[in-house]
Design a protein around this motif. Structure first.
Motif, PDB file in Angstrom:
ATOM      1  N   ILE A 238      -6.749 -34.166   2.027  1.00  0.00           N
ATOM      2  CA  ILE A 238      -6.256 -34.670   0.736  1.00  0.00           C
ATOM      3  C   ILE A 238      -7.252 -34.188  -0.306  1.00  0.00           C
ATOM      4  CG2 ILE A 238      -5.727 -36.729  -0.643  1.00  0.00           C
ATOM      5  CD1 ILE A 238      -5.579 -38.245   2.124  1.00  0.00           C
ATOM      6  N   GLY A 239      -6.772 -33.758  -1.448  1.00  0.00           N
ATOM      7  CA  GLY A 239      -7.669 -33.354  -2.526  1.00  0.00           C
ATOM      8  C   GLY A 239      -7.438 -34.228  -3.749  1.00  0.00           C
ATOM      9  N   SER A 240      -8.509 -34.458  -4.508  1.00  0.00           N
ATOM     10  CA  SER A 240      -8.363 -35.185  -5.772  1.00  0.00           C
ATOM     11  C   SER A 240      -9.576 -34.921  -6.645  1.00  0.00           C
ATOM     12  CB  SER A 240      -8.238 -36.693  -5.528  1.00  0.00           C
ATOM     13  OG  SER A 240      -8.245 -37.380  -6.769  1.00  0.00           O
ATOM     14  N   ASN A 241      -9.325 -34.715  -7.935  1.00  0.00           N
ATOM     15  CA  ASN A 241     -10.433 -34.526  -8.876  1.00  0.00           C
ATOM     16  C   ASN A 241     -10.579 -35.752  -9.785  1.00  0.00           C
ATOM     17  OD1 ASN A 241     -10.808 -31.870  -7.911  1.00  0.00           O
ATOM     18  ND2 ASN A 241      -9.117 -31.166  -9.170  1.00  0.00           N
ATOM     19  N   VAL A 261      -6.124 -44.036  -1.830  1.00  0.00           N
ATOM     20  CA  VAL A 261      -6.537 -43.106  -0.781  1.00  0.00           C
ATOM     21  C   VAL A 261      -7.837 -42.462  -1.233  1.00  0.00           C
ATOM     22  CG1 VAL A 261      -5.971 -40.977   0.452  1.00  0.00           C
ATOM     23  CG2 VAL A 261      -4.168 -42.601  -0.061  1.00  0.00           C
ATOM     24  N   GLU A 262      -8.888 -42.622  -0.423  1.00  0.00           N
ATOM     25  CA  GLU A 262     -10.194 -42.053  -0.758  1.00  0.00           C
ATOM     26  C   GLU A 262     -10.349 -40.699  -0.068  1.00  0.00           C
ATOM     27  OE1 GLU A 262     -13.427 -44.881  -0.077  1.00  0.00           O
ATOM     28  OE2 GLU A 262     -11.935 -46.487  -0.216  1.00  0.00           O
ATOM     29  N   PRO A 266     -13.644 -40.880   5.887  1.00  0.00           N
ATOM     30  CA  PRO A 266     -13.210 -40.231   7.137  1.00  0.00           C
ATOM     31  C   PRO A 266     -12.038 -40.930   7.827  1.00  0.00           C
ATOM     32  CG  PRO A 266     -15.604 -40.481   7.083  1.00  0.00           C
ATOM     33  CD  PRO A 266     -15.056 -41.277   5.937  1.00  0.00           C
ATOM     34  N   SER A 267     -11.825 -42.214   7.532  1.00  0.00           N
ATOM     35  CA  SER A 267     -10.691 -42.912   8.155  1.00  0.00           C
ATOM     36  C   SER A 267      -9.373 -42.632   7.415  1.00  0.00           C
ATOM     37  CB  SER A 267     -10.951 -44.423   8.211  1.00  0.00           C
ATOM     38  OG  SER A 267     -11.087 -44.942   6.898  1.00  0.00           O
ATOM     39  N   VAL A 272     -14.009 -34.641   4.644  1.00  0.00           N
ATOM     40  CA  VAL A 272     -15.463 -34.563   4.880  1.00  0.00           C
ATOM     41  C   VAL A 272     -15.764 -33.621   6.050  1.00  0.00           C
ATOM     42  CG1 VAL A 272     -17.518 -35.887   5.551  1.00  0.00           C
ATOM     43  CG2 VAL A 272     -15.944 -36.819   3.859  1.00  0.00           C
ATOM     44  N   LYS A 273     -14.930 -33.680   7.087  1.00  0.00           N
ATOM     45  CA  LYS A 273     -15.135 -32.804   8.258  1.00  0.00           C
ATOM     46  C   LYS A 273     -14.934 -31.340   7.863  1.00  0.00           C
ATOM     47  CE  LYS A 273     -13.859 -36.276  11.654  1.00  0.00           C
ATOM     48  NZ  LYS A 273     -12.743 -36.882  12.366  1.00  0.00           N
ATOM     49  N   LEU A 274     -13.909 -31.067   7.060  1.00  0.00           N
ATOM     50  CA  LEU A 274     -13.669 -29.699   6.598  1.00  0.00           C
ATOM     51  C   LEU A 274     -14.850 -29.212   5.768  1.00  0.00           C
ATOM     52  CD1 LEU A 274     -11.878 -27.162   6.064  1.00  0.00           C
ATOM     53  CD2 LEU A 274     -10.950 -28.379   4.093  1.00  0.00           C
TER      54      LEU A 274
END
Length: 325
Positions: A238-241, A261-262, A266-267, A272-274
């Motif tokens: 998911i992306g967000s600015n 949605v944060e 990680p949940s 973060v993993k990417l």
């Protein structure tokens, strides 16, 4: 005392000094800076630009003009480059993002990946020419080190265009598949879609980026992180600015009627993993594979073709000579 001086001198003799080599390399690398070229591909509207901006905390598409549906029908696949210099704790990174607007948007998507494969080959060709030239000191490396391929969250796995695209690029670049807009799916749906995509990648023999084997002397924390990264592919992102308020903290996320949605939770998704894989742990490996594997294969093919041409010319000349005599 004299005994102490003798002991110090004998120790200095035993210490040669090449243990400082990593420090010398580190200083030289930091001074020179690093470069990384990332290609993003996938249908319009899957959040490619937003994700890249979220990953590198920059705005690469300030002046972008969005096309309407009618304009997109006649649009062909373009290649656009955005370069930005980023500095963090004294380390400079020249980041180039190669975008592919128009990919997968046409009514007929036959060979829509051709401009992209041509672009990757052009960068290899340019590097090969520079490497074979006289001024080899200041070679500009524009080779594509990684391709983030965005898979739509709608549907049941890979579409035909996804399969054909990844197969066309698999021997030219490190392909990292992502499930886009993961906030459209429940955790159970994400799990099932990931399993389906992994199965189809195996079934169609698609070669995606393989994480290197973890060395046995690595610490347990790194081994655990490596295991989690491998199990998470394809990453659901998911992306967000936009910065929003959540549980008393300001976080980057998306606000919905049912909650927030944060991006960096990680949940909620694998963002973060990417980021960890792409920037913190495997950026150098992606560059090494590009140089030692994909580019070397291209270079070997070029040399083979050149040798064959020279052989053909020699053979033709000798035949003409025989006929003349």
């Amino acid at each position: 005392s004299s005994d102490e001086n003798i002991w110090r001198k004998s120790n200095e003799k035993e210490y040669v000094g090449f243990a400082t080599l990593p420090n010398q390399l580190h200083r030289k690398s930091v001074k020179k800076g690093f470069d990384f070229t990332l290609l993003v591909a996938g249908e319009s509207g899957l959040g490619k630009s937003t994700l890249v901006n979220s990953l590198f905390l920059t705005d690469l598409h300030k002046d972008r003009k969005l096309l309407n549906a009618e304009e997109r029908i006649s649009q062909t696949v373009e290649i656009t480059k955005h370069t930005v210099d980023i500095e963090e704790k004294g380390v400079k990174l020249k980041l180039t993002i190669v975008d592919t607007p128009g990919f997968g948007d046409a009514v007929n998507n036959t060979a829509c990946w051709r401009p992209i494969t041509d672009y990757i080959d052009q960068q290899f060709e340019q590097y090969f020419r520079d490497e074979s030239g006289l001024n080899r000191k200041n070679i500009q490396d524009n080779r594509v080190h990684c391709c983030l391929y965005f898979i739509p969250p709608f549907g049941h796995g890979l579409h035909p265009v996804d399969i054909e695209f990844m197969k066309a690029l698999q021997d030219k670049v490190n392909v990292v598949p992502l499930i886009a807009k993961a906030d459209c799916l429940t955790p159970f749906e994400i799990k099932k879609l990931k399993e389906r995509v992994r199965e189809e990648i195996d079934k169609y023999g698609i070669k995606i980026y393989q994480f290197p084997h973890c060395d046995s002397d690595e610490d347990e924390e790194f081994k655990q992180q490596d295991k989690e990264l491998k199990e998470s592919t394809p990453f659901a992102v998911i992306g967000s600015n936009t910065v929003v308020e959540a549980r008393g903290h300001r976080v980057r996320g998306r606000v919905y009627p049912w909650g927030i949605v944060e991006v960096e939770n990680p949940s909620h998704c694998d963002f973060v993993k990417l980021r960890t894989m792409l920037i913190r742990t495997h950026m150098h490996d992606l560059k090494d594979i590009t140089s030692d594997c994909h580019y070397e294969n291209y270079r070997a093919q070029c040399i083979q073709n050149m040798t064959r041409c020279e052989h053909d010319k020699t053979y033709t000349w000798s035949q003409k000579k025989v006929n003349y005599e």
